[in-house]
Design an enzyme around this catalytic site. Structure first.
Site, PDB file in Angstrom:
ATOM      1  N   TYR A   1      74.317   9.971  24.920  1.00 38.09           N
ATOM      2  CA  TYR A   1      75.156   8.793  24.732  1.00 38.09           C
ATOM      3  C   TYR A   1      76.484   9.138  25.380  1.00 38.09           C
ATOM      4  CZ  TYR A   1      72.133   6.412  21.351  1.00 38.09           C
ATOM      5  OH  TYR A   1      71.103   5.739  20.753  1.00 38.09           O
TER       6      TYR A   1
ATOM      7  N   LYS B   1      67.392   5.624  30.410  1.00 33.12           N
ATOM      8  CA  LYS B   1      66.466   5.176  29.358  1.00 33.12           C
ATOM      9  C   LYS B   1      66.948   3.834  28.813  1.00 33.12           C
ATOM     10  CE  LYS B   1      64.980   6.471  24.667  1.00 33.12           C
ATOM     11  NZ  LYS B   1      65.850   5.703  23.777  1.00 33.12           N
TER      12      LYS B   1
HETATM   13  C1  FMN Z   1      65.273   7.108  13.818  1.00 33.88           C
HETATM   14  C2  FMN Z   1      65.437   6.873  15.283  1.00 33.88           C
HETATM   15  C3  FMN Z   1      66.524   7.431  15.934  1.00 33.88           C
HETATM   16  C4  FMN Z   1      66.686   7.223  17.301  1.00 33.88           C
HETATM   17  N1  FMN Z   1      67.722   7.832  17.930  1.00 33.88           N
HETATM   18  C5  FMN Z   1      67.872   7.685  19.266  1.00 33.88           C
HETATM   19  C6  FMN Z   1      68.900   8.370  19.940  1.00 33.88           C
HETATM   20  O1  FMN Z   1      69.655   9.132  19.359  1.00 33.88           O
HETATM   21  N2  FMN Z   1      69.011   8.154  21.272  1.00 33.88           N
HETATM   22  C7  FMN Z   1      68.165   7.324  21.971  1.00 33.88           C
HETATM   23  O2  FMN Z   1      68.311   7.152  23.180  1.00 33.88           O
HETATM   24  N3  FMN Z   1      67.157   6.695  21.335  1.00 33.88           N
HETATM   25  C8  FMN Z   1      66.982   6.856  20.026  1.00 33.88           C
HETATM   26  N4  FMN Z   1      65.938   6.234  19.396  1.00 33.88           N
HETATM   27  C9  FMN Z   1      64.961   5.451  20.180  1.00 33.88           C
HETATM   28  C10 FMN Z   1      63.788   6.321  20.650  1.00 33.88           C
HETATM   29  O3  FMN Z   1      64.191   7.220  21.639  1.00 33.88           O
HETATM   30  C11 FMN Z   1      62.644   5.495  21.253  1.00 33.88           C
HETATM   31  O4  FMN Z   1      63.158   4.637  22.244  1.00 33.88           O
HETATM   32  C12 FMN Z   1      61.842   4.681  20.258  1.00 33.88           C
HETATM   33  O5  FMN Z   1      61.861   5.226  18.959  1.00 33.88           O
HETATM   34  C13 FMN Z   1      60.399   4.622  20.757  1.00 33.88           C
HETATM   35  O6  FMN Z   1      59.658   3.774  20.016  1.00 33.88           O
HETATM   36  P1  FMN Z   1      58.611   4.205  18.846  1.00 33.88           P
HETATM   37  O7  FMN Z   1      59.437   4.710  17.730  1.00 33.88           O
HETATM   38  O8  FMN Z   1      57.958   2.903  18.561  1.00 33.88           O
HETATM   39  O9  FMN Z   1      57.641   5.221  19.384  1.00 33.88           O
HETATM   40  C14 FMN Z   1      65.758   6.429  18.023  1.00 33.88           C
HETATM   41  C15 FMN Z   1      64.661   5.881  17.358  1.00 33.88           C
HETATM   42  C16 FMN Z   1      64.487   6.091  16.001  1.00 33.88           C
HETATM   43  C17 FMN Z   1      63.288   5.506  15.331  1.00 33.88           C
HETATM   44  C1  COI Z   2      72.877   7.745  15.364  1.00 33.62           C
HETATM   45  C2  COI Z   2      72.397   6.566  16.133  1.00 33.62           C
HETATM   46  C3  COI Z   2      73.413   6.172  17.180  1.00 33.62           C
HETATM   47  C4  COI Z   2      71.073   6.892  16.753  1.00 33.62           C
HETATM   48  C5  COI Z   2      70.071   5.840  16.488  1.00 33.62           C
HETATM   49  O1  COI Z   2      69.740   5.488  15.412  1.00 33.62           O
HETATM   50  C6  COI Z   2      69.492   5.171  17.602  1.00 33.62           C
HETATM   51  O2  COI Z   2      69.882   5.454  18.717  1.00 33.62           O
HETATM   52  O3  COI Z   2      68.631   4.300  17.396  1.00 33.62           O
END
Ligand code: FMN
Ligand code: COI
Length: 355
Positions: A132, A225
């Site tokens: 980020y 991404k």
């Molecule tokens: C609890 C959680 C935290 C996430 N944190 C981040 C993150 O810090 N950075 C990011 O780019 N995507 C984050 N994501 C998105 C994931 O990288 C990803 O795009 C997404 O979870 C994929 O879908 P799926 O959970 O259906 O497999 C997060 C997703 C979840 C569920």
């Molecule tokens: C701590 C958050 C910014 C990370 C998260 O939950 C996400 O990217 O979906």
């Protein structure tokens, strides 16, 4: 005696039993009415596989090459914040389980474990860092330098989060991190509300100049991404990225954007092999990975199921989730007559009504 978990859905149930409701909601939830969140999984229910018979494909070769590195299968772990909320070992368990299977992990900016110990645990398997961009770029730069020194092999810039999505479950729960859950690779404080912290600290004015800026501070490959359209994919290629991840952030950003599987074909057609195209969102079965590759992806990343495995059983749980995906992928390849990933062509899938 408890039945063994045979599917990722089994792991989801095991995790839910163990987790407190607000943490479960933080993991599982999406933005708004969660239409996009649901659509991600549902898109795979429209896939019909078209097998080729009498083409022996036992023990299919699942290996793939991404950015010059061989993965045991076209499956990686998507970046997710705070694995330590699911299990005290956090990302350490995730990286150990994935590395033992020759699969890569992308570590979140908000990882709960230090990137040095994660790089050591990766033991040679690819480890990427998700970025980020902070309003204060020196924070981002320090994070990159630290990860690069530790041995991260690529940077994944998240481009779909100029502000954090409206995650209503978290708003209703007034979700706060327990005091011991902190991002291990960032200095400072004020992390207790992820939403408030993101709003205050992440750069809402991020634009394509971020890519040349990253190039000026690192020699690592840069992927973006969160791309969902062909024009943005072309902009990314023009900006010189080393890879594109088709993602809607697991439905956590803008409710109303399409399922990633639906967005994938136009992006793959626009990119035409100029760089690797990866996808995440709703991948819950080995055969879903096959569908992603048929529709133009080079690899698929898995998000929430990894947290489910982690909550259910730490490193063994993550290993269990990944083993199911690997076995299901082998199964689907063998039964469709797919000997290697090169055999996976668009004709392998048709779209039908949801099951
Ligand atoms: C609890 C959680 C935290 C996430 N944190 C981040 C993150 O810090 N950075 C990011 O780019 N995507 C984050 N994501 C998105 C994931 O990288 C990803 O795009 C997404 O979870 C994929 O879908 P799926 O959970 O259906 O497999 C997060 C997703 C979840 C569920
Ligand atoms: C701590 C958050 C910014 C990370 C998260 O939950 C996400 O990217 O979906």
């Amino acid at each position: 005696m408890q039945m063994p978990a045979l599917t990722l859905q089994d792991y989801r149930r095991l995790a839910q039993e163990r987790m407190e409701r607000p943490v479960w909601d933080f993991f599982e939830g999406g933005a708004g009415e969660e239409h996009t969140l649901a659509a991600n999984e549902r898109a795979f229910d429209r896939v019909r596989l078209r097998p080729t018979v009498l083409r022996p494909a036992a023990g299919p070769d699942t290996t793939c090459k991404i950015l010059g590195r061989t993965w045991a299968a076209p499956i990686g772990v998507a970046p997710m914040a705070f694995h330590t909320l699911a299990h005290p070992d956090g990302e350490l368990a995730t990286v150990r389980a994935a590395a033992a299977r020759g699969l890569p992990v992308t570590v979140s900016t908000f990882a709960g474990r230090a990137c040095e110990e994660l790089a050591a645990a990766a033991a040679g398997a690819p480890l990427w860092l998700q970025l980020y961009c902070f309003r204060d770029r020196s924070v981002t730069r320090r994070l990159i330098e630290r990860a690069e020194r530790a041995g991260a092999e690529a940077l994944v810039l998240t481009v779909d989060a100029p502000r954090l999505g409206r995650r209503l479950r978290d708003v209703r729960n007034d979700f706060r991190l327990p005091p011991h859950i902190v991002p291990a690779n960032l200095d400072g404080g004020g992390f207790s509300s992820p939403a408030a912290h993101a709003r205050a600290e992440l750069d809402p004015s991020l634009d394509w100049s971020a890519v040349p800026w990253l190039r000026s501070v690192t020699s690592l490959p840069v992927l973006v991404k969160g791309v969902l359209t062909a024009p943005d994919a072309l902009r990314a290629v023009e900006a010189g990225v080393d890879g594109i991840i088709v993602s809607n952030h697991g439905g956590r950003q803008l409710d109303g954007v399409p399922a990633t599987l639906e967005a994938l074909p136009e992006i793959a057609a626009a990119v035409r092999g100029a760089c690797p195209v990866l996808i995440d969102g709703g991948i819950r079965r080995g055969r879903d990975v096959l569908a992603c590759l048929a529709l133009g992806a080079d690899a698929a990343l898995v998000g929430r199921p990894v947290l489910h495995g982690l909550a259910a059983g730490g490193e063994d749980g993550v290993g269990g989730v990944l083993d199911i995906l690997l076995e299901e992928l082998q199964d689907a390849m063998t039964l469709t007559g797919t000997r290697s990933l090169a055999d996976i062509l668009p004709d392998l899938v048709r779209t039908g009504e949801p099951w």
